[in-house]
Design an enzyme around this catalytic site. Structure first.
Site, PDB file in Angstrom:
ATOM      1  NE  ARG A 100      -9.845  -6.641   3.621  1.00  0.00           N
ATOM      2  CZ  ARG A 100      -8.571  -5.857   3.589  1.00  0.00           C
ATOM      3  NH1 ARG A 100      -8.362  -5.163   2.582  1.00  0.00           N
ATOM      4  NH2 ARG A 100      -7.857  -6.043   4.653  1.00  0.00           N
ATOM      5  N   GLY A 150     -10.573  -2.677   3.429  1.00  0.00           N
ATOM      6  CA  GLY A 150      -9.568  -2.683   4.397  1.00  0.00           C
ATOM      7  C   GLY A 150      -9.684  -1.178   5.252  1.00  0.00           C
ATOM      8  N   GLY A 195      -5.158  -4.739   7.615  1.00  0.00           N
ATOM      9  CA  GLY A 195      -6.440  -3.633   7.635  1.00  0.00           C
ATOM     10  C   GLY A 195      -7.242  -3.890   8.674  1.00  0.00           C
ATOM     11  CB  THR A 250      -0.898  -0.180   1.074  1.00  0.00           C
ATOM     12  OG1 THR A 250      -1.747  -0.964   1.177  1.00  0.00           O
ATOM     13  CG2 THR A 250      -1.531   1.213   1.538  1.00  0.00           C
ATOM     14  CB  THR A 293       0.939   0.259   4.916  1.00  0.00           C
ATOM     15  OG1 THR A 293       0.925  -0.942   4.196  1.00  0.00           O
ATOM     16  CG2 THR A 293       2.227   0.628   5.678  1.00  0.00           C
TER      17      THR A 293
HETATM   18  N1  ASP Z   1      -3.958  -2.106   4.813  1.00  0.00           N
HETATM   19  C1  ASP Z   1      -4.233  -2.625   3.502  1.00  0.00           C
HETATM   20  C2  ASP Z   1      -5.519  -3.154   3.446  1.00  0.00           C
HETATM   21  O1  ASP Z   1      -5.636  -4.161   4.424  1.00  0.00           O
HETATM   22  C3  ASP Z   1      -3.206  -3.485   2.932  1.00  0.00           C
HETATM   23  C4  ASP Z   1      -1.771  -2.951   2.900  1.00  0.00           C
HETATM   24  O2  ASP Z   1      -1.599  -2.033   3.652  1.00  0.00           O
HETATM   25  O3  ASP Z   1      -1.057  -3.230   2.397  1.00  0.00           O
HETATM   26  O4  ASP Z   1      -6.256  -3.346   2.464  1.00  0.00           O
END
Ligand code: ASP
Length: 342
Positions: free
Chosen positions: A226, A228, A252, A198, A249
């Site tokens: 879904r 996040g 999530g 992310t 990040t």
């Molecule tokens: N936080 C993001 C999610 O859960 C994923 C990530 O940070 O890579 O969608």
């Protein structure tokens, strides 16, 4: 009386002298921090070429945002300038290079917040918008809402003049292989996404305004619609001129449950004697206690640019008007402290 004054003057002298010698450096006039995802990053698994590629991409994003701030531009413009090149790069899980859903599509989530007035915009599950951070910002400025999803968000994008980007644009071979591996080996998104990828940016500008933004494809193999933390204001993104700007990040679901970004800003507002790093670390410790992992970047009104993560690595960078300019990947690699002494 005279003796008393002399005594007091004497008692004060060493302190004054010390204060002059160790005068804290002036707080940076602007500061910026970026991330390109946190996760289980292994030094052994990363070739020097791959590492150089990631560092160059992070540096380009950092430079783009820093230029806006150095030229006197706004924190909002700086974070967009930093996030867009990462959305455009296939290296990161945002925009082009986003992870695949269980059904084999790329669905993008993003959010943005302005610390001046706490205006915020977010989109979830969009499939045809090249730079979701710009759509999130348009939701913030041109709609009466904070969060739009799916086809409705795309309809809004079309009405606002966004080009329709073909879904194939977002797809990359390596992300497809992650989905196939996940299905074949019955792995979880955590196992298959050795890093998450992310992207996010937070900034303080020369007028003392702050902004935060986050953009992601979410997690490999996500299904059932879904969503996040990245598009959830207060979880993945938060900005409040009184306290800080945060972008997160990681896993999530845990960031939503802890309300990470808002929790950090709230604790900073009532910080007492606690340092910024300690506060960020204590909120990340709660994520870990619940079983989650990941990281955050934040800036404060004093120009601090801070990282906190409980994974082995986080793609990250920071720059300030005080001369800090660095990108790093693994834990413990940060060269300079961007934290002014207080
Ligand atoms: N936080 C993001 C999610 O859960 C994923 C990530 O940070 O890579 O969608």
């Amino acid at each position: 009386m005279k003796n008393l004054i002399t005594l007091i003057a004497l008692a004060l002298m060493p302190t004054t002298a010390l204060a002059q010698d160790d005068a804290p450096p002036p707080a940076p006039k602007w500061s910026l921090a970026i991330h390109g995802g946190a996760g289980t990053l292994s030094r052994d698994a990363m070739t020097p070429e791959k590492r150089a590629e990631y560092e160059a991409a992070l540096q380009a994003a950092l430079d783009a945002g820093a230029k806006v701030l150095a030229d006197g531009g706004s924190a909002m413009d700086a974070i967009k300038a930093a996030i867009m090149p990462m959305e455009d790069s296939p290296l990161f899980n945002a925009g082009k290079g986003a992870v695949f859903t269980w059904e084999g599509t790329n669905e993008l989530d993003s959010s943005i917040m302005d610390g001046r007035d706490r205006s915020a915009g977010a989109v979830a599950g969009v499939k045809t918008v090249k730079n979701p951070i710009l759509l999130a910002d348009t939701v913030r400025t041109k709609s009466p809402h904070v969060m739009l999803m799916g086809t409705g968000a795309e309809q809004f994008a079309a009405e606002q003049g966004f080009a329709v980007t073909p879904p194939e644009y977002f797809a990359t071979e390596s992300r497809l292989r992650s989905l196939e591996r996940m299905k074949a080996e019955q792995l979880s998104a955590i196992d298959v996404d050795l890093k998450f990828g992310t992207v996010g940016a937070v900034a303080l500008d020369q007028n003392g305004n702050m902004a935060a933004g986050t953009s992601t494809g979410g997690m490999t193999g996500k299904r059932w619609g879904r969503i996040g933390d990245a598009p959830v204001i207060g979880a993945g993104t938060y900005a409040d001129n009184r306290a800080c700007a945060v972008s997160a990040t990681g896993w999530g679901e845990y960031f939503i449950r802890v309300g990470v970004a808002h929790e950090i800003c709230a604790r900073l507002r009532m910080r007492g004697i606690l340092g910024t790093q300690d506060i960020a670390d204590s909120v990340m410790a709660e994520v870990a206690e619940l079983g989650g992992d990941g990281g955050v970047i934040l800036v404060t009104p004093d120009g601090e640019a801070i990282f906190s993560f409980n994974t082995s690595g986080m793609y990250r960078g920071r720059a300030t008007s005080a001369g800090v300019n660095e990108v790093a990947i693994f834990g413990g690699e940060d060269q300079a402290s961007a934290t002014p002494e207080h």
